[in-house]
Design a protein around this motif. Structure first.
Motif, short mmCIF file in Angstrom:
data_model
loop_
_atom_site.label_atom_id
_atom_site.label_comp_id
_atom_site.label_asym_id
_atom_site.label_seq_id
_atom_site.Cartn_x
_atom_site.Cartn_y
_atom_site.Cartn_z
N THR A 1 0.84 -1.21 0.00
CA THR A 1 0.00 0.00 0.00
C THR A 1 0.87 1.24 0.00
N PHE A 2 2.01 1.17 0.68
CA PHE A 2 2.90 2.34 0.68
C PHE A 2 3.43 2.60 -0.73
N LYS A 3 3.76 1.51 -1.45
CA LYS A 3 4.24 1.69 -2.83
C LYS A 3 3.14 2.25 -3.70
N LEU A 4 1.91 1.77 -3.50
CA LEU A 4 0.80 2.29 -4.30
C LEU A 4 0.60 3.77 -4.00
N ALA A 5 0.76 4.16 -2.75
CA ALA A 5 0.61 5.58 -2.41
C ALA A 5 1.71 6.38 -3.10
N LEU A 6 2.94 5.81 -3.19
CA LEU A 6 4.02 6.52 -3.88
C LEU A 6 3.69 6.70 -5.34
N ILE A 7 3.20 5.62 -5.97
CA ILE A 7 2.85 5.71 -7.39
C ILE A 7 1.79 6.79 -7.58
N PHE A 8 0.77 6.76 -6.70
CA PHE A 8 -0.31 7.74 -6.85
C PHE A 8 0.24 9.15 -6.67
N MET A 9 1.10 9.33 -5.66
CA MET A 9 1.60 10.69 -5.41
C MET A 9 2.37 11.18 -6.62
N PHE A 10 3.16 10.28 -7.22
CA PHE A 10 3.97 10.72 -8.36
C PHE A 10 3.07 11.04 -9.55
N LEU A 11 2.10 10.15 -9.84
CA LEU A 11 1.20 10.41 -10.97
C LEU A 11 0.42 11.69 -10.72
N PHE A 12 0.01 11.90 -9.44
CA PHE A 12 -0.79 13.07 -9.11
C PHE A 12 -0.02 14.36 -9.40
N LEU A 13 1.31 14.31 -9.22
CA LEU A 13 2.10 15.54 -9.43
C LEU A 13 2.49 15.72 -10.88
N THR A 14 2.77 14.61 -11.60
CA THR A 14 3.36 14.80 -12.92
C THR A 14 2.33 14.84 -14.03
N SER A 15 1.18 14.22 -13.85
CA SER A 15 0.21 14.23 -14.96
C SER A 15 -0.20 15.65 -15.34
N PRO A 16 -0.60 16.49 -14.37
CA PRO A 16 -0.95 17.85 -14.78
C PRO A 16 0.23 18.60 -15.39
N THR A 17 1.43 18.35 -14.88
CA THR A 17 2.58 19.06 -15.44
C THR A 17 2.79 18.67 -16.89
N ALA A 18 2.65 17.36 -17.17
CA ALA A 18 2.85 16.92 -18.55
C ALA A 18 1.77 17.51 -19.45
N SER A 19 0.52 17.52 -18.95
CA SER A 19 -0.56 18.07 -19.79
C SER A 19 -0.32 19.55 -20.04
N HIS A 20 0.15 20.26 -19.02
CA HIS A 20 0.40 21.70 -19.20
C HIS A 20 1.51 21.92 -20.21
N ALA A 21 2.61 21.14 -20.07
CA ALA A 21 3.72 21.34 -21.00
C ALA A 21 3.26 21.05 -22.42
N LEU A 22 2.39 20.01 -22.55
CA LEU A 22 1.93 19.63 -23.88
C LEU A 22 1.07 20.73 -24.50
N ALA A 23 0.11 21.24 -23.70
CA ALA A 23 -0.77 22.28 -24.25
C ALA A 23 0.03 23.54 -24.54
N ASN A 24 1.01 23.84 -23.69
CA ASN A 24 1.85 25.02 -23.92
C ASN A 24 2.64 24.87 -25.22
N ALA A 25 3.19 23.66 -25.43
CA ALA A 25 3.96 23.44 -26.66
C ALA A 25 3.03 23.54 -27.87
N ALA A 26 1.80 23.01 -27.72
CA ALA A 26 0.88 23.07 -28.86
C ALA A 26 0.54 24.52 -29.19
N MET A 27 0.29 25.32 -28.14
CA MET A 27 -0.08 26.72 -28.40
C MET A 27 1.09 27.46 -29.05
#
Lengths: 106, 97
Positions: free
Chosen positions: A63-89
């Motif tokens: 469960t601790f590993k799952l929490a780590l995975i979730f925390m990492f996905l929670f932080l990087t997914s929006p960043t990746a989407s932002h970088a992508l939309a910024n690059a597209a614009m």
């Protein structure tokens, strides 16, 4: 028994959200609205599935590993989407606006 | 139950791959591959519970790390045209549709 029901509902909810996001990525007209579909699947679907797995694992190292995975996905997914939309614009991809506002913008 | 969830994840990955192939612009492809990578992380996590081997979760975590870095690297390639391999000045973003 309650934990099993809760984890199964979380897992099923996550799976359904994933499929909904996958369908959404095909139905939206242009790139920027498709970002909404990928955003849904990346965050909420991942959270529900990882929560469902965490409930099944109980209080353990997994469960601790799952929490780590979730925390990492929670932080990087929006960043990746932002970088992508910024690059597209910046790359010159114009969003598809409706006819009223589209006219005076381009 | 876990097989049902893995089936749903596989369907989502198929849809994402279809969008990556059909995507008109290069940004659609990057978004689809990013979504595909996140789903792979979830598939590995579900398979870890399906097979009972909990050490697979480390692989899922590493895959999430690499997926993010891969997306950012591809974006840098798309924005600036190349990885400083040609030696010309490329600090200006390249217009690409």
């Amino acid at each position: 028994m309650i934990i099993d029901i809760l984890s199964w509902s979380c897992l099923l909810g996550g799976g359904l959200l994933g499929v909904v996001g996958g369908i959404g990525i095909h139905r939206f007209p242009d790139f920027y609205s498709r970002q909404h579909a990928t955003g849904i699947t990346d965050t909420l679907c991942a959270m529900l599935i990882l929560l469902g797995l965490g409930l099944q694992a109980g209080m353990s190292f997994a469960t601790f590993k799952l929490a780590l995975i979730f925390m990492f996905l929670f932080l990087t997914s929006p960043t990746a989407s932002h970088a992508l939309a910024n690059a597209a614009m910046h790359g010159g991809l114009k969003p598809k606006l409706d006819s009223a506002t589209g006219k005076d913008e381009s | 139950m876990l097989t049902a969830v893995s089936l749903a994840i596989l369907i989502t990955m198929g849809l994402a791959l279809a969008r990556a192939l059909m995507g008109p612009t290069v940004y659609d492809r990057i978004a689809a591959i990013n979504m595909f990578g996140t789903k792979t992380v979830l598939l590995i996590a579900v398979f870890a519970f399906l097979s009972g081997r909990m050490d697979l979760l480390d692989i899922a975590l590493v895959y999430a790390l690499i997926n993010f870095i891969g997306v950012v690297a591809v974006l840098k390639l798309v924005i600036y045209g190349d990885f400083h391999s040609s030696g010309k000045d490329n600090t200006k973003p390249v217009k690409v549709d």
